[in-house]
Design an enzyme around this catalytic site. Structure first.
Site: not given
Ligand code: G6Q
Length: 549
Positions: A208, A214, A268-269, A354, A385, A513
């Site tokens: 965005k 990263e 973003g999410r 978030e 399990h 960030k």
């Protein structure tokens, strides 16, 4: 409305009083007393069924929870979101991911402008791109068709595309393989590049802001890798971008014709519905992507129009508030009984944690109740399990969301019936538990008696009364997945309204960030400044001694 009023609100107080009795009620008794409990406490919307009958509630509980929702003006807040009001006040932004999945005729508004035209223009651009890549007419530098798509992005620009591509993998184009690189840890990109031919690889740089360290580092490294064998002039055939930052995309060297824009009113999410979903659209085809958007839109319409009593996101949210604020339950486990939803819990983790992992109200005051729970989980039957032991017999009260499809998308006989049997058996066992008398009867039937039998009894007792929801769909189609994600988005929204937190900012992410910037300079520079605590100084010194490349 401030959070302080939440604990003072009439419905909240009535719920506290009601909890004193309802908190003791046993689910197996509630089921025995009301044979139609499933019919009373289940609802359908947008192709999904929500069975919430295995929760520790009765009609009074539900009435009070919905009274609380009304006192907190959930419907007014919902309408404000859909109307494009700037409800993300700390960033002065509207929250309009719902506009991304609305039909062109919806004419969604922002500041008096119809944004639906812009949304559908980008969708048309995505459609053209998808068709070229999928048909093989988008050619790599040596004239061969693209075989591998690499989405480079992180957080909201990664979790959605990867989860949805995984969930809909049975719909994927047979020639195209999707890859996802997110971590700045070079092991991530290196492992993917090691499998690829640069001449048939297409990178989608999804960011965005187009400033995230990263993503930028991975994108530059991918570019360098490509240039080891290709030329600058050929980059346009192998790199496209999805971003709101036109200038930064140009500066990176990506052809503006190959940039897919979106807007600051898409968090973003919440961005999987935007061009951030490009890798999904390429994998499953534009028609499939349209079905995905439409499934979410069906849930939007339901959320906007259904009475609260049948409103699936509102019910899911208020049941969550019931456990969080009245039972002090601090986590929710997500259990999809569908291997293709193996990334779904991780996706919801970001969406929920978030959004509602906040401790101040929209007015900036400390909250007076607990807010967003910890979200975690894994697919069934795998979780059975591993950690289901704690869910059955541990000391925590952890509500569970079971998610399953009635039909499978494979043709292996027998598997699906065993899968569904496990799903339903687990929710029944969590609800019923197993009493000491039932354990004794079992052990006696196995031939045990006396002290040996009694010594085993406490270990084999299950308290039960452990709540769960079950969400069923016919099969895991793009539309069903769209509806499922939108269901949880709106659940998170409603809970944010109840707790009066801003579900749409993420200052904790922004902190990350900038945090590493100083230490990175120290790591790659000459000096070893002793400006930190002794632990951090020692760790920096050790890393410097390792002579990082
Ligand atoms: C999501 C967050 C965060 C964001 C990433 C990537 O709501 O804001 O996860 O999506 O930090 O940001 P960019 O897309 O700007 O690279």
């Amino acid at each position: 409305m401030t959070d302080n009023l939440l604990t003072a609100s009439p419905a909240f107080r009535l719920l506290q009083a009601h909890h004193a009795t309802m908190g003791q009620a046993r689910l197996r008794d509630l089921f025995a007393a009301a044979p139609d409990r499933f019919a009373q406490f289940s609802t359908r919307a947008a192709g999904l069924l929500l069975d919430f009958s295995k929760n520790r509630l009765d009609q009074t509980t539900l009435d009070l929870l919905l009274a609380l929702a009304r006192e907190r003006h959930v419907e007014t807040h919902r309408n404000a979101m859909f109307a494009g009001e700037k409800i993300n006040r700390t960033e002065q932004r509207a929250v309009l991911h719902t506009a991304l999945r609305a039909p062109r005729s919806a004419h969604m508004q922002l500041d008096g402008q119809d944004i639906s035209a812009d949304v559908h223009a980008v969708l048309a651009q995505m459609q053209g791109f998808c068709e070229r890549v999928r048909s093989g007419s988008w050619l790599g530098r040596d004239g061969r068709a693209i075989t591998d798509i690499v989405n480079i992005g992180i957080g909201g620009s990664y979790l959605g595309p990867k989860m949805v591509c995984q969930a809909l993998r049975t719909h994927a184009h047979p020639r195209l393989t999707s890859h996802f690189v997110s971590n700045v840890d070079g092991h991530d990109l290196a492992a993917v590049l090691g499998r690829l031919d640069p001449a048939t690889t297409l990178f989608i740089v999804a960011s965005k802001t187009f400033t995230t360290i990263e993503t930028m580092m991975n994108a530059h490294s991918a570019r360098s890798w490509f240039l080891q064998t290709g030329s600058e002039a050929e980059l346009a055939k192998h790199f496209v971008a999805v971003s709101t930052n036109d200038a930064a995309v140009r500066e990176f060297g990506i052809d503006p014709d190959n940039m897919f824009p979106f807007w600051d009113w898409v968090g973003g999410r919440y961005s999987i519905w935007s061009a951030i979903g490009l890798s999904v659209a390429v994998a499953i085809g534009f028609d499939g992507f349209t079905e995905f958007l439409d499934g979410a839109h069906q849930m939007d319409v339901h959320f906007q129009t259904a009475p609260l009593e049948q409103n699936m996101p509102v019910l899911l949210a208020m049941i969550g508030v019931w456990y969080r604020n009245f039972f002090d339950s601090s986590s929710v486990s997500i259990a999809p009984y569908h291997q293709d939803l193996s990334l779904f819990a991780g996706y919801l983790q970001q969406l929920d944690m978030e959004s509602n992992g906040k401790s101040v109200t929209t007015a900036g005051e400390a909250v007076s109740v607990e807010t967003g729970p910890v979200i975690w989980g894994d697919t069934g039957t795998n979780g059975q399990h591993a950690y289901f032991q704690l869910l059955h017999q541990g000391t925590h009260l952890i509500p569970i969301d079971f998610i399953a499809a009635l039909q499978a998308d494979h043709s292996l006989p027998g598997h699906h019936a065993v899968l569904l049997a496990n799903c339903f058996a687990q929710s029944e066992a969590f609800m019923r538990g197993k009493t000491a008398d039932e354990v004794r009867a079992d052990l006696q039937a196995q031939g045990l008696a006396g002290d040996a039998l009694e010594a085993l009894v406490p270990h084999k007792v299950f308290a039960g009364n452990r709540p769960s929801n079950t969400i069923l769909m016919e099969r895991l189609t793009p539309a069903a997945l769209g509806a499922l994600i939108a269901l949880y988005e709106h659940k998170v929204f409603v809970q944010g309204v109840i707790w009066d937190v801003n579900s749409f900012d993420q200052w904790g992410v922004e902190l990350g960030k900038v945090l590493a910037t100083h230490i990175h300079r120290e790591l790659v520079g000459d000096s070893t400044p002793a400006t930190h605590d002794s632990s951090t100084n020692a760790l920096i010194a050790l890393a410097k001694a390792a002579r990082l490349p």
